[in-house]
Design an enzyme around this catalytic site. Structure first.
Site, PDB file in Angstrom:
ATOM      1  N   TRP A 234      34.787  20.993 121.407  1.00  0.00           N
ATOM      2  CA  TRP A 234      33.385  21.358 121.740  1.00  0.00           C
ATOM      3  C   TRP A 234      33.360  22.507 122.426  1.00  0.00           C
ATOM      4  O   TRP A 234      32.553  23.562 122.098  1.00  0.00           O
ATOM      5  CB  TRP A 234      32.356  20.128 122.079  1.00  0.00           C
TER       6      TRP A 234
ATOM      7  N   ASP B 270      27.270  21.875 128.818  1.00  0.00           N
ATOM      8  CA  ASP B 270      27.012  21.023 127.674  1.00  0.00           C
ATOM      9  C   ASP B 270      27.312  19.471 128.163  1.00  0.00           C
ATOM     10  O   ASP B 270      28.635  18.956 128.210  1.00  0.00           O
ATOM     11  CB  ASP B 270      28.112  21.326 126.602  1.00  0.00           C
TER      12      ASP B 270
ATOM     13  N   LYS C 242      24.255  10.103 122.200  1.00  0.00           N
ATOM     14  CA  LYS C 242      24.964   9.475 122.797  1.00  0.00           C
ATOM     15  C   LYS C 242      24.446   8.150 123.901  1.00  0.00           C
ATOM     16  O   LYS C 242      24.474   7.068 123.636  1.00  0.00           O
ATOM     17  CB  LYS C 242      26.047  10.069 123.858  1.00  0.00           C
TER      18      LYS C 242
END
Lengths: 362, 362
Positions: free
Chosen positions: A101, A173, A197
């Site tokens: 990511w 992030d 999440k």
């Protein structure tokens, strides 16, 4: 009958938050309509919106220097939107690469402007198994910002102390470990996290942004992509994803009800210790690739002696009511995602299963 | 007890679509978890995603030349994303301005590239009360595209025949009347619509895009903003707003169940005729500002003799179980939004109320 859900995201949510949504899905607080049928400019939705922001502010201890924003497009959109706002022509940003990511964030930043790699933990086979040490970071003191990914869902690594980046704004992030424990927000210029999440359904992204920085953001980009647009309008510039924000509110109210982030941290550490303890007890059978100091408390990854055993593990766990254990499609193995809604008891059930599995197959 | 919901958006949704969501909110089809807790790459969500696309394709008769996309950020993000994709440096796009939303689309396009005004129906006081005639359009035959807004929620106007734009690709923001009747998709290069009127909750946007056009779209923009990225990945490039798409699927299944778009058109025309008939019967009391040929079948706007009567109308309607009737904040008066989930009976109830109100106050 609910299963034990170890999905990596979208992930399981706390049952009370879902029950609350179910109970009032057709009629929100006697208003005669669903929350998703309310105007985003009406008093009913406004109370939810305001409560979500104030719960988050209270739980994280967000200082007055920072502001909560609800955005859309997931972290992947932020990979572009962060440099669009904060990376002016001629400037350069630093990216610390600790997994897929953060690599994607860097690739997208390059489509916008100049983005350096300040460090990468990629092995020759492209895997990442650790977080870099401070002395490995080749930071540019003039960088527009430094970007990191706080937790790496695929490889199961997590930052456990933040890097020293001097006066350079730090952007993180935190999609996969936001709210896993108390966090000193003041260290960050810009935090962003997809909800799916620890916080709610997919379709909303939460940002915690330093007000001065977003006010100084670039104005030569479309208005909808300027953080200042959303900040000035309290995330109501256009119709926000009201149902998703409402569900985040329900989850945040649950977090507060169980005792806030210190309580979640205690549970999350207990869950991690149970799982890593089991792995370390059976190192010949369960192999955790991640360096101990970099282990994630959100995504515990390991492999079994053979891919066939990995598969059997996933299949038998499913029969025992535990799902979402298959590793990420490109890396294989097992991944146990232990986000906030996963209970200590859920993990104890899995640990018993792991002990039994090693007895039968070890 | 559900109220009659005339909200302009987010709007009321069909009760069966909501009941279906409520009934399986904690346990989707015996999977032991909510649809929002499922992985977007799992077979359960994939079936929903696929069904939503195939229902929409069937209902609208979408040809093979076009593809359905699920995007985020609402129409306001498309105001930027359309020119980012379709307006290369040096080219120019044509905008037809019929209300606030097409004006905003044009303003945002100007932040990206060159965008002409091909026509505007703005009156000196900035209101819009009609759709332009073909001969008023000053179209550039070399334009990259022509952009229009098919229905104007605030002013209550609607296109009833599409303009002739020659070979230039036609782009339409159909946020507020998408699926109100059968539509010849092949006339459009790119249709986009926020879900929160006729289709689902806010937080997802549906696009119907000509495949060749999006494949040729600009590549010098961030990957996440390229339509080709989403087209190549069947709207699963990153985590989509799964719960919102699931709710759209429920609504689309309801549309099919009641008889598809021809049936919806019949109902929508009946609703409009009931309301406009009442307005025209009492022209001294109910004043519809919109030119007859341009009247919207989704948002019926009118004013009463005084602002005080407007207020009383809204308040008494609310007591009678009808909400969402207040006109847009900048224009005042009354707005009756009659999206697909509003029934003919709902409108008959309102029309009776209107008759009674004029008797008491006229």
């Amino acid at each position: 009958m609910r299963v034990i859900n170890f999905n990596a995201g979208p992930a399981g949510l706390p049952l009370p938050a879902l029950e609350r949504a179910r109970d009032e899905l057709l009629d929100f607080q006697g208003s005669g309509m669903s929350i998703m049928e309310h105007s985003h400019r009406g008093k009913e939705y406004d109370a939810v919106h305001t409560e979500a922001i104030s719960l988050l502010t209270e739980l994280l201890g967000i200082p007055d220097t920072h502001q909560v924003l609800f955005l859309t497009g997931g972290a992947s959109q932020q990979f572009a939107q962060v440099p669009m706002n904060f990376l002016p022509p001629g400037a350069s940003a630093d990216y610390i690469l600790t997994g897929v990511w953060s690599e994607k964030a860097h690739e997208e930043a390059v489509t916008v402007g100049k983005a350096r790699v300040a460090a990468s933990t990629a092995l020759p086979d492209k895997r990442h198994v650790r977080i870099p040490r401070q002395e490995e970071l080749q930071l540019d003191p003039k960088a527009a910002y430094v970007h990191l990914t706080s937790n790496n869902t695929i490889y199961g690594t997590q930052w456990h102390s933040w890097p020293d980046v001097g006066e350079v704004p730090l952007v993180a992030d935190m999609s996969s470990d936001f709210l896993w424990k108390p966090t000193d927000v003041s260290r960050f210029a810009f935090i962003y996290a997809g909800a799916q999440k620890n916080l709610g359904p997919s379709g909303v992204l939460i940002a915690v942004a330093r007000k001065d920085l977003i006010a100084r953001g670039r104005k030569d980009i479309p208005k909808i992509f300027r953080y200042s647009t959303h900040a000035e309008n309290n995330s109501l510039y256009n119709t926000p994803p009201t149902l998703a924000i409402y569900l985040c509110r329900n989850v945040l109210a649950w977090v507060k009800g169980v005792g806030g982030l210190p309580r979640l941290e205690r549970w999350n550490r207990e869950k991690g210790e149970l799982l890593y303890g089991t792995i370390d007890k059976h190192t010949g059978f369960y192999r955790g690739p991640v360096e101990k100091e970099s282990r994630s408390y959100m995504n515990v990854v390991f492999t079994l002696p053979t891919p066939e055993l990995d598969e059997r593990f996933v299949a038998e766990a499913k029969k025992a009511g535990m799902v979402g254990l298959k590793g990420y499609r490109t890396v294989g193995g097992i991944r146990v995602s232990t986000y906030n809604a996963v209970t200590v008891d859920n993990v104890k059930t899995l640990v018993s299963f792991m002990e039994e599995f090693v007895r039968k197959n070890g």
